[in-house]
Design an enzyme around this catalytic site. Structure first.
Site, PDB file in Angstrom:
ATOM      1  N   GLN A 104       0.839  -1.200   0.000  1.00 31.70           N
ATOM      2  CA  GLN A 104       0.000   0.000   0.000  1.00 31.70           C
ATOM      3  C   GLN A 104       0.881   1.260   0.000  1.00 31.70           C
ATOM      4  O   GLN A 104       1.812   1.370   0.792  1.00 31.70           O
ATOM      5  CB  GLN A 104      -0.911   0.024   1.231  1.00 31.70           C
ATOM      6  CG  GLN A 104      -1.918   1.165   1.143  1.00 31.70           C
ATOM      7  CD  GLN A 104      -2.826   1.265   2.343  1.00 31.70           C
ATOM      8  OE1 GLN A 104      -2.345   1.376   3.460  1.00 31.70           O
ATOM      9  NE2 GLN A 104      -4.127   1.227   2.121  1.00 31.70           N
ATOM     10  N   TYR A 183      -6.102  10.230   4.669  1.00 33.24           N
ATOM     11  CA  TYR A 183      -4.747  10.632   4.288  1.00 33.24           C
ATOM     12  C   TYR A 183      -4.790  11.504   3.028  1.00 33.24           C
ATOM     13  O   TYR A 183      -5.873  11.891   2.582  1.00 33.24           O
ATOM     14  CB  TYR A 183      -3.850   9.386   4.175  1.00 33.24           C
ATOM     15  CG  TYR A 183      -3.769   8.686   5.514  1.00 33.24           C
ATOM     16  CD1 TYR A 183      -3.032   9.252   6.559  1.00 33.24           C
ATOM     17  CD2 TYR A 183      -4.505   7.533   5.775  1.00 33.24           C
ATOM     18  CE1 TYR A 183      -3.002   8.651   7.818  1.00 33.24           C
ATOM     19  CE2 TYR A 183      -4.485   6.938   7.025  1.00 33.24           C
ATOM     20  CZ  TYR A 183      -3.726   7.499   8.042  1.00 33.24           C
ATOM     21  OH  TYR A 183      -3.707   6.928   9.287  1.00 33.24           O
ATOM     22  N   ARG A 323      -7.799  -7.128  11.603  1.00 33.50           N
ATOM     23  CA  ARG A 323      -7.433  -7.681  12.909  1.00 33.50           C
ATOM     24  C   ARG A 323      -7.516  -9.208  12.988  1.00 33.50           C
ATOM     25  O   ARG A 323      -6.693  -9.832  13.671  1.00 33.50           O
ATOM     26  CB  ARG A 323      -8.293  -7.011  13.985  1.00 33.50           C
ATOM     27  CG  ARG A 323      -7.931  -5.522  14.191  1.00 33.50           C
ATOM     28  CD  ARG A 323      -9.035  -4.763  14.856  1.00 33.50           C
ATOM     29  NE  ARG A 323     -10.244  -4.799  14.060  1.00 33.50           N
ATOM     30  CZ  ARG A 323     -11.479  -4.697  14.539  1.00 33.50           C
ATOM     31  NH1 ARG A 323     -11.659  -4.534  15.830  1.00 33.50           N
ATOM     32  NH2 ARG A 323     -12.514  -4.741  13.740  1.00 33.50           N
TER      33      ARG A 323
HETATM   34  C1  LIG Z   1      -3.177  -2.070  13.590  1.00 34.47           C
HETATM   35  C2  LIG Z   1      -3.932  -1.545  12.396  1.00 34.47           C
HETATM   36  C3  LIG Z   1      -3.250  -0.822  11.428  1.00 34.47           C
HETATM   37  C4  LIG Z   1      -3.920  -0.386  10.284  1.00 34.47           C
HETATM   38  N1  LIG Z   1      -3.204   0.244   9.294  1.00 34.47           N
HETATM   39  C5  LIG Z   1      -3.780   0.514   8.098  1.00 34.47           C
HETATM   40  C6  LIG Z   1      -3.016   0.926   6.984  1.00 34.47           C
HETATM   41  O1  LIG Z   1      -1.787   1.000   7.026  1.00 34.47           O
HETATM   42  N2  LIG Z   1      -3.685   1.211   5.844  1.00 34.47           N
HETATM   43  C7  LIG Z   1      -5.039   1.111   5.728  1.00 34.47           C
HETATM   44  O2  LIG Z   1      -5.598   1.380   4.672  1.00 34.47           O
HETATM   45  N3  LIG Z   1      -5.792   0.651   6.779  1.00 34.47           N
HETATM   46  C8  LIG Z   1      -5.191   0.336   7.925  1.00 34.47           C
HETATM   47  N4  LIG Z   1      -5.932  -0.214   8.953  1.00 34.47           N
HETATM   48  C9  LIG Z   1      -7.346  -0.530   8.728  1.00 34.47           C
HETATM   49  C10 LIG Z   1      -7.484  -1.982   8.261  1.00 34.47           C
HETATM   50  O3  LIG Z   1      -6.944  -2.186   6.975  1.00 34.47           O
HETATM   51  C11 LIG Z   1      -8.973  -2.404   8.226  1.00 34.47           C
HETATM   52  O4  LIG Z   1      -9.658  -1.579   7.311  1.00 34.47           O
HETATM   53  C12 LIG Z   1      -9.609  -2.291   9.607  1.00 34.47           C
HETATM   54  O5  LIG Z   1      -8.796  -2.912  10.591  1.00 34.47           O
HETATM   55  C13 LIG Z   1     -11.015  -2.941   9.623  1.00 34.47           C
HETATM   56  O6  LIG Z   1     -10.913  -4.307   9.319  1.00 34.47           O
HETATM   57  P1  LIG Z   1     -11.022  -5.424  10.490  1.00 34.47           P
HETATM   58  O7  LIG Z   1     -12.334  -5.122  11.181  1.00 34.47           O
HETATM   59  O8  LIG Z   1     -11.046  -6.723   9.742  1.00 34.47           O
HETATM   60  O9  LIG Z   1      -9.862  -5.234  11.392  1.00 34.47           O
HETATM   61  C14 LIG Z   1      -5.292  -0.631  10.122  1.00 34.47           C
HETATM   62  C15 LIG Z   1      -5.979  -1.327  11.120  1.00 34.47           C
HETATM   63  C16 LIG Z   1      -5.311  -1.809  12.233  1.00 34.47           C
HETATM   64  C17 LIG Z   1      -6.048  -2.616  13.245  1.00 34.47           C
END
Ligand SMILES: Cc1cc2nc3c(=O)[nH]c(=O)nc-3n(C[C@H](O)[C@H](O)[C@H](O)COP(=O)(O)O)c2cc1C
Length: 381
Positions: A104, A183, A323
């Protein structure tokens, strides 16, 4: 354990550009702050990603395409030879385990701090983030970003293209342009953060222009089949106020579709939302949907499988989970057999250095070995 294999399209192969994915589960990009201070991926990252190589596709964490785009401390970058070499270790390790990765590309825009990058953040307009920014000395008020000049807009587009070439040199199959989560690209899309009166601000057509130019430049640099785009319609994270969500995304999706990228990745996708359905209809290519699992809450006991199935039924081609992959290196196998999942152990460890909460989440096999060892020990007593 009720470990029964249940048939599901989630575990069917899919194609993505020239790639063949063994299943439809994508590891969502997650910033983990395990790089060096100057953005070089560290060896432990190779272990972490290789542990998760069974994902149909891994989208590796947000990496900055230039110095001023850095958001937080110790995030990864992809604009020097050292970054390419560091990432090469990671992609080699994942490939050795049979996996595939995109990287990304994220420019933070106003989400940054001079104490992190050494530079004043830049943005479409000089409107500060209404929050604090994490820095090496703790959270600090955001500074007023500098409004990007037209020359800076052009050079930033070129930086994204160069970063994409670097990513391919580092062994990635492609890149995901980050136009979500507040962003820089999202700041251009949203009315609240983009007050420009030139060709990049004002009407929806002008506010989507920067994102379209970035995606076009990246597609020209490495081929559209190696490019994905992440969007988050309506998300208000990082102080975003889009204003006219219902107009922005149909216009953006139509303009991106003309460029023919490999995929569109929708954050917090809800199959009941009319805009999600509209995007699905308008997008001719692969759609990756990231379901809403409940932010700040424990993960659902099924690891997100029910929401994943709902989104597949609503027309998504691939499902990304964040997660659940963070806490379960063998998530694909756990979902396949309906095994219990590990919860995220300590949210404080998400964005810190080191192996704790990073490479030490157990697989089913590791847990079974420990259980077996304990059973043998008690049998010997
Ligand atoms: C620790 C952490 C770091 C994340 N970093 C990014 C990132 O670098 N880029 C991004 O687009 N989303 C980032 N996200 C969002 C995740 O890609 C995702 O959209 C979000 O966790 C919801 O999905 P989940 O419910 O399956 O965790 C991050 C989420 C977490 C938990």
């Amino acid at each position: 354990m009720t470990n029964t294999t249940v048939d599901s399209r989630l575990f069917e192969p899919a194609s993505l550009g020239a790639l063949r994915l063994p299943n439809r589960l994508v590891m969502a990009p997650m910033t983990r702050n395990r790089a060096s201070a100057d953005g070089v991926p560290q060896p432990i990252m190779a272990t972490y990603y290789a542990q998760r190589a069974a994902a149909g596709l891994i989208v590796a964490e947000a990496s900055t395409p230039n110095a001023v785009g850095q958001t937080y401390p110790d995030i990864t970058a992809i604009h020097t030879g050292a970054h390419v070499a560091g990432w090469r270790r990671v992609t080699d390790a994942v490939r050795a385990e049979g996996g595939r990765m995109f990287l990304q590309l994220q420019h933070g825009g106003r989400v940054g701090h001079p104490d992190n990058s050494g530079l004043t953040p830049v943005a479409p307009s000089p409107i500060p983030l209404p929050e604090t920014v994490h820095t090496p000395t703790g959270p600090q008020d955001a500074v007023v970003p500098r409004e990007m000049t037209l020359d800076e807009i052009r050079s930033t587009v070129a930086d994204f293209a160069a970063a994409a070439r670097n990513a391919v040199d580092a062994g990635f199959e492609g890149v995901e342009v980050h136009a979500a989560n507040g962003y820089l690209l999202h700041q251009f899309l949203a009315r609240g953060t983009n007050r420009r009166t030139d060709a990049y601000g004002g009407s929806v057509a002008r506010r989507i222009r920067f994102t379209v130019e970035v995606v076009r430049a990246v597609a020209d640099a490495i081929g559209p089949e190696r490019v994905g785009v992440r969007i988050a319609p309506g998300l208000t994270v990082n102080g975003i106020d889009e204003g006219d969500t219902e107009e922005i995304y149909p216009a953006l999706v139509a303009a991106l579709a003309d460029l023919g990228p490999a995929y569109l990745h929708v954050v917090f996708a809800d199959p009941d939302q009319p805009l999600f359905q509209e995007i699905r209809k308008a997008w001719p290519g692969t759609l990756i949907a990231n379901p809403v699992l409940g932010w700040g809450k424990p993960l659902p006991a099924d690891g997100g499988r029910r929401q994943a199935e709902r989104l597949l039924a609503a027309g998504a081609d691939l499902i990304s989970l964040g997660r659940p992959f963070l806490a379960n290196p063998d998530l694909v196998e756990r979902l396949r057999i309906g095994a219990p999942i590990n919860q995220v152990r300590d949210h404080g460890l998400m964005y810190t250095g080191g192996s704790a909460g990073y490479t030490d989440y157990p697989t089913l096999a590791a847990t079974a070995a420990v259980d077996h060892g304990q059973a043998s020990e008690s049998a010997a007593l």
